[in-house]
Design a protein around this motif. Sequence first.
Motif, PDB file in Angstrom:
ATOM      1  N   SER A   1      -1.182  79.279  -5.425  1.00 45.39           N
ATOM      2  CA  SER A   1       0.304  78.878  -5.087  1.00 45.39           C
ATOM      3  C   SER A   1       1.141  78.587  -6.412  1.00 45.39           C
ATOM      4  O   SER A   1       0.489  78.489  -7.390  1.00 45.39           O
ATOM      5  N   MET A   2       2.395  77.982  -6.085  1.00 49.96           N
ATOM      6  CA  MET A   2       3.181  77.739  -7.202  1.00 49.96           C
ATOM      7  C   MET A   2       3.993  76.424  -6.658  1.00 49.96           C
ATOM      8  O   MET A   2       4.398  76.629  -5.639  1.00 49.96           O
ATOM      9  N   ILE A   3       3.754  75.429  -7.428  1.00 50.56           N
ATOM     10  CA  ILE A   3       4.592  74.168  -7.362  1.00 50.56           C
ATOM     11  C   ILE A   3       5.785  73.949  -8.145  1.00 50.56           C
ATOM     12  O   ILE A   3       5.521  74.180  -9.547  1.00 50.56           O
ATOM     13  N   VAL A   4       6.857  73.712  -7.436  1.00 52.16           N
ATOM     14  CA  VAL A   4       8.096  73.378  -8.444  1.00 52.16           C
ATOM     15  C   VAL A   4       8.238  71.729  -8.082  1.00 52.16           C
ATOM     16  O   VAL A   4       8.243  71.320  -7.101  1.00 52.16           O
ATOM     17  N   GLU A   5       8.270  71.018  -9.300  1.00 56.32           N
ATOM     18  CA  GLU A   5       8.131  69.635  -9.568  1.00 56.32           C
ATOM     19  C   GLU A   5       9.763  69.088  -9.306  1.00 56.32           C
ATOM     20  O   GLU A   5      10.408  69.362 -10.379  1.00 56.32           O
ATOM     21  N   LEU A   6      10.093  68.537  -8.120  1.00 59.14           N
ATOM     22  CA  LEU A   6      11.484  68.384  -7.935  1.00 59.14           C
ATOM     23  C   LEU A   6      12.041  67.196  -8.482  1.00 59.14           C
ATOM     24  O   LEU A   6      13.058  66.749  -8.662  1.00 59.14           O
ATOM     25  N   ASP A   7      10.951  66.197  -8.854  1.00 60.38           N
ATOM     26  CA  ASP A   7      11.407  65.040  -9.502  1.00 60.38           C
ATOM     27  C   ASP A   7      11.566  65.147 -11.154  1.00 60.38           C
ATOM     28  O   ASP A   7      11.780  64.300 -11.822  1.00 60.38           O
ATOM     29  N   LYS A   8      11.512  66.388 -11.678  1.00 64.14           N
ATOM     30  CA  LYS A   8      11.600  66.721 -13.110  1.00 64.14           C
ATOM     31  C   LYS A   8      12.913  67.703 -13.200  1.00 64.14           C
ATOM     32  O   LYS A   8      13.580  68.237 -12.311  1.00 64.14           O
ATOM     33  N   ASP A   9      13.361  67.618 -14.543  1.00 65.56           N
ATOM     34  CA  ASP A   9      14.372  68.635 -14.746  1.00 65.56           C
ATOM     35  C   ASP A   9      14.041  69.999 -14.334  1.00 65.56           C
ATOM     36  O   ASP A   9      12.948  70.536 -14.706  1.00 65.56           O
ATOM     37  N   MET A  10      14.899  70.753 -13.559  1.00 65.85           N
ATOM     38  CA  MET A  10      14.661  72.276 -13.296  1.00 65.85           C
ATOM     39  C   MET A  10      14.857  73.131 -14.766  1.00 65.85           C
ATOM     40  O   MET A  10      15.555  72.920 -15.519  1.00 65.85           O
ATOM     41  N   LYS A  11      13.982  73.986 -14.818  1.00 69.59           N
ATOM     42  CA  LYS A  11      13.920  74.936 -16.012  1.00 69.59           C
ATOM     43  C   LYS A  11      13.771  76.472 -15.466  1.00 69.59           C
ATOM     44  O   LYS A  11      12.938  77.251 -15.422  1.00 69.59           O
ATOM     45  N   TYR A  12      15.009  77.024 -15.084  1.00 68.67           N
ATOM     46  CA  TYR A  12      15.183  78.260 -14.448  1.00 68.67           C
ATOM     47  C   TYR A  12      15.489  79.011 -15.833  1.00 68.67           C
ATOM     48  O   TYR A  12      16.203  78.875 -16.929  1.00 68.67           O
ATOM     49  N   SER A  13      15.016  80.286 -15.321  1.00 67.86           N
ATOM     50  CA  SER A  13      14.787  81.458 -16.517  1.00 67.86           C
ATOM     51  C   SER A  13      16.377  81.908 -16.600  1.00 67.86           C
ATOM     52  O   SER A  13      17.241  81.860 -15.628  1.00 67.86           O
ATOM     53  N   ARG A  14      16.637  82.741 -17.701  1.00 75.34           N
ATOM     54  CA  ARG A  14      18.085  83.226 -17.692  1.00 75.34           C
ATOM     55  C   ARG A  14      18.392  84.397 -16.616  1.00 75.34           C
ATOM     56  O   ARG A  14      19.524  84.370 -16.143  1.00 75.34           O
TER      57      ARG A  14
ATOM     58  N   GLY B   1      10.400  78.325 -12.747  1.00 77.25           N
ATOM     59  CA  GLY B   1      10.009  76.951 -13.688  1.00 77.25           C
ATOM     60  C   GLY B   1       8.852  76.534 -12.860  1.00 77.25           C
ATOM     61  O   GLY B   1       8.392  75.529 -13.365  1.00 77.25           O
ATOM     62  N   GLY B   2       8.348  76.996 -11.952  1.00 77.46           N
ATOM     63  CA  GLY B   2       7.293  76.425 -11.168  1.00 77.46           C
ATOM     64  C   GLY B   2       5.907  76.551 -11.954  1.00 77.46           C
ATOM     65  O   GLY B   2       5.843  77.392 -12.816  1.00 77.46           O
ATOM     66  N   LYS B   3       4.979  75.733 -11.585  1.00 77.70           N
ATOM     67  CA  LYS B   3       3.532  75.877 -12.254  1.00 77.70           C
ATOM     68  C   LYS B   3       2.575  76.147 -11.361  1.00 77.70           C
ATOM     69  O   LYS B   3       2.278  75.870 -10.086  1.00 77.70           O
ATOM     70  N   PRO B   4       1.478  77.164 -11.605  1.00 79.53           N
ATOM     71  CA  PRO B   4       0.392  77.812 -10.569  1.00 79.53           C
ATOM     72  C   PRO B   4      -0.471  76.486 -10.335  1.00 79.53           C
ATOM     73  O   PRO B   4      -0.996  75.743 -11.291  1.00 79.53           O
ATOM     74  N   ILE B   5      -1.022  76.722  -9.143  1.00 76.33           N
ATOM     75  CA  ILE B   5      -1.774  75.659  -8.622  1.00 76.33           C
ATOM     76  C   ILE B   5      -3.092  76.391  -7.781  1.00 76.33           C
ATOM     77  O   ILE B   5      -2.640  77.469  -7.466  1.00 76.33           O
ATOM     78  N   SER B   6      -4.108  75.845  -7.512  1.00 74.30           N
ATOM     79  CA  SER B   6      -5.018  76.317  -6.557  1.00 74.30           C
ATOM     80  C   SER B   6      -5.200  75.708  -5.416  1.00 74.30           C
ATOM     81  O   SER B   6      -5.028  74.351  -5.589  1.00 74.30           O
ATOM     82  N   TYR B   7      -5.450  76.202  -4.194  1.00 73.46           N
ATOM     83  CA  TYR B   7      -5.666  75.443  -2.926  1.00 73.46           C
ATOM     84  C   TYR B   7      -7.265  74.874  -2.967  1.00 73.46           C
ATOM     85  O   TYR B   7      -8.147  75.632  -3.454  1.00 73.46           O
TER      86      TYR B   7
END
Length: 323
Positions: free
Chosen positions: A130-143, A288-294
Amino acid sequence: MLVEKQEFFKLQSKLDQIAFTQTKAWLESSGLENTYKIVYYVDKVDKPNIASWGIITSKIVGGDKLILDGISTKNDISSNEYKDFFASLIIDGYSRINISDIQEYSTDFEIGIRRAGFTRPITLSLCPMSMIVELDKDMKYSRMWKRNVKKSIEAGNQFVVVDNPSLEDAKTFVQLFNQLKERKELGFSLSPKEILTLLSSGEYKLFFIEDKEHKKICGRIEYMDNMLIYDTYAANSSDGLKLGGVYHIQQSIFEYFKDRNYLKFDYGRISPSADYMDNIYISKSMSGGKPISYNGQWHYSKSRYVDILLFVVSYGLRKNRIY
């Protein structure tokens, strides 16, 4: 150990992580109780650490099979606690047991379930990533992401939070979902009654993007578990795609939950691949999400020969997707 439904959900409420497929609302909206025998397992009733409800299916080939879609737990479960829970399922005498878990990968989980007697299935039928977006950090959207959100806003589209969902809201969402289903050739359907049952529980939240004429063009349903948000259902029209609404609604949802101090957003089974599915992975990664494994899929069987036969039927004849 087995418990009754009412006691199960009372005990489950004491846990820290509850899978969206394990909520009472999910069970009652699914209609599974009308088709299958439902069983409710907890590791112990005095101080529960692990719980899961599942269905029992009976096949001419293979005998009774237990299917657990999701595991609910306290935080920081030891490998021995996992082992004891999963071993108790085998003791109950099922011919086959299938388990799928969407918690972020844990070595304690894998050690425990392997020591209980489970292995990975011959092949994976569900995406293990899956992919996790960490909401407690600054968001890093692509252009590209930012351009699409800007396009949607400039077109006059508005973000709508549905605080008091109605049957009409549920019908609107299903209509949008049916358009998505047709485009992507999805193999399942949703009903307004099912959606309203989820939303009425208070554990699931509905959002829309509507155009300047107040027509809904995108919709999303999110599950709220402690400080984690899980992306449950998406629905959008062709206009929602063309006008950037799919990016607009997603970013607005991030901001909504970030303002309410939620920590993480899980996109739900996002897998890189060598086919068209990779487009979804690329699109989601622009947030800006990061991949994770379940923890993923696990299997127990009394007969390896039955496993091989069912594998040939599912993936050789039916050509189901393999991950």
